[in-house]
Design a protein around this motif. Structure first.
Motif, PDB file in Angstrom:
ATOM      1  N   LEU A   1      36.260  53.223  57.768  1.00 57.37           N
ATOM      2  CA  LEU A   1      37.030  51.989  57.619  1.00 57.37           C
ATOM      3  C   LEU A   1      36.118  50.781  57.436  1.00 57.37           C
ATOM      4  CD1 LEU A   1      39.820  52.614  60.267  1.00 57.37           C
ATOM      5  CD2 LEU A   1      40.008  52.764  57.776  1.00 57.37           C
ATOM      6  N   GLU A   2      34.977  50.785  58.112  1.00 49.51           N
ATOM      7  CA  GLU A   2      34.024  49.694  57.947  1.00 49.51           C
ATOM      8  C   GLU A   2      33.430  49.731  56.542  1.00 49.51           C
ATOM      9  OE1 GLU A   2      30.518  47.357  57.897  1.00 49.51           O
ATOM     10  OE2 GLU A   2      30.376  49.525  57.876  1.00 49.51           O
ATOM     11  N   GLY A   3      33.260  50.926  56.003  1.00 44.72           N
ATOM     12  CA  GLY A   3      32.777  51.039  54.621  1.00 44.72           C
ATOM     13  C   GLY A   3      33.751  50.429  53.629  1.00 44.72           C
ATOM     14  N   PHE A   4      35.044  50.697  53.814  1.00 48.16           N
ATOM     15  CA  PHE A   4      36.053  50.090  52.943  1.00 48.16           C
ATOM     16  C   PHE A   4      36.050  48.568  53.086  1.00 48.16           C
ATOM     17  CE2 PHE A   4      38.308  54.297  53.191  1.00 48.16           C
ATOM     18  CZ  PHE A   4      38.122  54.609  51.852  1.00 48.16           C
TER      19      PHE A   4
ATOM     20  N   GLU B   1      34.660  43.205  50.988  1.00 48.49           N
ATOM     21  CA  GLU B   1      33.904  41.972  51.215  1.00 48.49           C
ATOM     22  C   GLU B   1      32.888  41.757  50.107  1.00 48.49           C
ATOM     23  OE1 GLU B   1      31.353  39.995  54.883  1.00 48.49           O
ATOM     24  OE2 GLU B   1      32.052  42.048  55.043  1.00 48.49           O
ATOM     25  N   ALA B   2      32.169  42.798  49.718  1.00 48.90           N
ATOM     26  CA  ALA B   2      31.150  42.677  48.674  1.00 48.90           C
ATOM     27  C   ALA B   2      31.765  42.323  47.326  1.00 48.90           C
ATOM     28  CB  ALA B   2      30.371  43.985  48.561  1.00 48.90           C
ATOM     29  N   ILE B   3      32.892  42.921  47.006  1.00 51.66           N
ATOM     30  CA  ILE B   3      33.545  42.630  45.731  1.00 51.66           C
ATOM     31  C   ILE B   3      33.976  41.169  45.664  1.00 51.66           C
ATOM     32  CG2 ILE B   3      35.650  43.078  44.410  1.00 51.66           C
ATOM     33  CD1 ILE B   3      35.338  46.044  45.356  1.00 51.66           C
ATOM     34  N   PHE B   4      34.598  40.679  46.728  1.00 52.75           N
ATOM     35  CA  PHE B   4      35.090  39.310  46.680  1.00 52.75           C
ATOM     36  C   PHE B   4      33.983  38.279  46.865  1.00 52.75           C
ATOM     37  CE2 PHE B   4      39.147  41.437  47.062  1.00 52.75           C
ATOM     38  CZ  PHE B   4      39.897  40.701  46.161  1.00 52.75           C
ATOM     39  N   VAL B   5      32.891  38.622  47.519  1.00 53.02           N
ATOM     40  CA  VAL B   5      31.736  37.712  47.541  1.00 53.02           C
ATOM     41  C   VAL B   5      31.181  37.594  46.130  1.00 53.02           C
ATOM     42  CG1 VAL B   5      29.316  37.540  48.254  1.00 53.02           C
ATOM     43  CG2 VAL B   5      31.060  37.926  49.948  1.00 53.02           C
TER      44      VAL B   5
ATOM     45  N   VAL C   1      38.790  37.962  55.817  1.00 53.12           N
ATOM     46  CA  VAL C   1      39.556  39.038  56.446  1.00 53.12           C
ATOM     47  C   VAL C   1      38.718  40.321  56.525  1.00 53.12           C
ATOM     48  CG1 VAL C   1      41.591  40.518  56.186  1.00 53.12           C
ATOM     49  CG2 VAL C   1      41.766  38.072  55.771  1.00 53.12           C
ATOM     50  N   ALA C   2      38.043  40.672  55.438  1.00 54.33           N
ATOM     51  CA  ALA C   2      37.214  41.879  55.442  1.00 54.33           C
ATOM     52  C   ALA C   2      36.015  41.732  56.375  1.00 54.33           C
ATOM     53  CB  ALA C   2      36.746  42.198  54.031  1.00 54.33           C
ATOM     54  N   GLY C   3      35.476  40.534  56.495  1.00 55.79           N
ATOM     55  CA  GLY C   3      34.361  40.308  57.418  1.00 55.79           C
ATOM     56  C   GLY C   3      34.768  40.509  58.861  1.00 55.79           C
ATOM     57  N   VAL C   4      35.937  40.000  59.224  1.00 55.20           N
ATOM     58  CA  VAL C   4      36.437  40.198  60.585  1.00 55.20           C
ATOM     59  C   VAL C   4      36.749  41.667  60.829  1.00 55.20           C
ATOM     60  CG1 VAL C   4      38.366  39.679  62.127  1.00 55.20           C
ATOM     61  CG2 VAL C   4      37.284  37.858  60.850  1.00 55.20           C
ATOM     62  N   ALA C   5      37.372  42.327  59.848  1.00 49.53           N
ATOM     63  CA  ALA C   5      37.677  43.754  59.992  1.00 49.53           C
ATOM     64  C   ALA C   5      36.400  44.573  60.112  1.00 49.53           C
ATOM     65  CB  ALA C   5      38.514  44.235  58.810  1.00 49.53           C
ATOM     66  N   SER C   6      35.418  44.248  59.301  1.00 50.05           N
ATOM     67  CA  SER C   6      34.141  44.957  59.352  1.00 50.05           C
ATOM     68  C   SER C   6      33.466  44.787  60.712  1.00 50.05           C
ATOM     69  CB  SER C   6      33.237  44.441  58.235  1.00 50.05           C
ATOM     70  OG  SER C   6      32.030  45.126  58.205  1.00 50.05           O
ATOM     71  N   ALA C   7      33.471  43.571  61.220  1.00 46.45           N
ATOM     72  CA  ALA C   7      32.880  43.326  62.540  1.00 46.45           C
ATOM     73  C   ALA C   7      33.620  44.099  63.621  1.00 46.45           C
ATOM     74  CB  ALA C   7      32.897  41.842  62.854  1.00 46.45           C
ATOM     75  N   PHE C   8      34.945  44.140  63.533  1.00 43.25           N
ATOM     76  CA  PHE C   8      35.730  44.882  64.511  1.00 43.25           C
ATOM     77  C   PHE C   8      35.384  46.373  64.474  1.00 43.25           C
ATOM     78  CE2 PHE C   8      39.434  47.534  65.390  1.00 43.25           C
ATOM     79  CZ  PHE C   8      39.626  47.234  66.729  1.00 43.25           C
ATOM     80  N   PHE C   9      35.284  46.935  63.282  1.00 39.22           N
ATOM     81  CA  PHE C   9      34.999  48.368  63.184  1.00 39.22           C
ATOM     82  C   PHE C   9      33.579  48.692  63.635  1.00 39.22           C
ATOM     83  CE2 PHE C   9      38.436  48.247  59.845  1.00 39.22           C
ATOM     84  CZ  PHE C   9      39.378  48.810  60.684  1.00 39.22           C
ATOM     85  N   VAL C  10      32.631  47.796  63.420  1.00 39.68           N
ATOM     86  CA  VAL C  10      31.265  48.014  63.904  1.00 39.68           C
ATOM     87  C   VAL C  10      31.240  48.002  65.428  1.00 39.68           C
ATOM     88  CG1 VAL C  10      28.982  46.953  64.070  1.00 39.68           C
ATOM     89  CG2 VAL C  10      30.083  47.187  61.863  1.00 39.68           C
ATOM     90  N   VAL C  11      31.920  47.042  66.030  1.00 37.40           N
ATOM     91  CA  VAL C  11      31.932  46.939  67.489  1.00 37.40           C
ATOM     92  C   VAL C  11      32.708  48.094  68.113  1.00 37.40           C
ATOM     93  CG1 VAL C  11      32.736  45.511  69.410  1.00 37.40           C
ATOM     94  CG2 VAL C  11      31.594  44.458  67.493  1.00 37.40           C
ATOM     95  N   SER C  12      33.756  48.545  67.468  1.00 36.57           N
ATOM     96  CA  SER C  12      34.577  49.612  68.047  1.00 36.57           C
ATOM     97  C   SER C  12      33.875  50.962  68.013  1.00 36.57           C
ATOM     98  CB  SER C  12      35.919  49.705  67.323  1.00 36.57           C
ATOM     99  OG  SER C  12      35.759  50.215  66.019  1.00 36.57           O
ATOM    100  N   ARG C  13      32.877  51.135  67.182  1.00 40.21           N
ATOM    101  CA  ARG C  13      32.193  52.431  67.131  1.00 40.21           C
ATOM    102  C   ARG C  13      30.894  52.435  67.906  1.00 40.21           C
ATOM    103  NH1 ARG C  13      30.549  51.651  61.014  1.00 40.21           N
ATOM    104  NH2 ARG C  13      28.603  50.578  61.339  1.00 40.21           N
ATOM    105  N   THR C  14      30.472  51.300  68.413  1.00 38.91           N
ATOM    106  CA  THR C  14      29.209  51.218  69.133  1.00 38.91           C
ATOM    107  C   THR C  14      29.365  51.807  70.531  1.00 38.91           C
ATOM    108  OG1 THR C  14      28.703  49.200  67.920  1.00 38.91           O
ATOM    109  CG2 THR C  14      27.382  49.656  69.857  1.00 38.91           C
ATOM    110  N   PRO C  15      28.499  52.757  70.897  1.00 45.59           N
ATOM    111  CA  PRO C  15      28.618  53.343  72.238  1.00 45.59           C
ATOM    112  C   PRO C  15      28.216  52.352  73.315  1.00 45.59           C
ATOM    113  CG  PRO C  15      26.645  54.149  71.162  1.00 45.59           C
ATOM    114  CD  PRO C  15      27.376  53.296  70.156  1.00 45.59           C
ATOM    115  N   GLY C  16      28.729  52.575  74.464  1.00 46.22           N
ATOM    116  CA  GLY C  16      28.289  51.744  75.561  1.00 46.22           C
ATOM    117  C   GLY C  16      29.422  51.132  76.242  1.00 46.22           C
TER     118      GLY C  16
END
Length: 89
Positions: free
Chosen positions: A38-41, A46-50, A74-89
């Motif tokens: 999901l973070e890849g999507f 984000e890259a396309i619209f930048v 929107v994609a930046g916030v989603a990307s940040a959420f998916f990165v944080v949600s997969r980080t162990p700890g």
């Protein structure tokens, strides 16, 4: 700047997960893999619209330029959420 830092840190994080925690990834990789995908999507959106924002600066009206920046946010916030949600700890 933040976009470049996010691209590099996301790549490093994927290698880090496999190299530093291979046992955990072997056991829980199917669950952790979904936020990776999901973070890849979100990253590609984000890259396309930048790219649209940067390369159509003088070719589109200001309103269209502003509207093309909204998916970046929107994609930046989603990307940040998916990165944080997969980080162990």
């Amino acid at each position: 700047m933040i976009f470049a830092v996010g691209a590099v840190s996301g790549t490093i994080l994927s290698f880090e997960m496999g190299l530093l925690w291979p046992g955990m990834m072997g056991r829980f990789g199917d669950v952790i893999g979904l936020p990776f995908a999901l973070e890849g999507f979100a990253f590609f959106i984000e890259a396309i619209f930048v790219g649209i924002c940067l390369y159509t600066w003088s070719r589109v009206p200001p309103r269209a330029h502003l509207l093309s920046g909204l998916p970046v946010c929107v994609a930046g916030v989603a990307s940040a959420f998916f990165v944080v949600s997969r980080t162990p700890g």
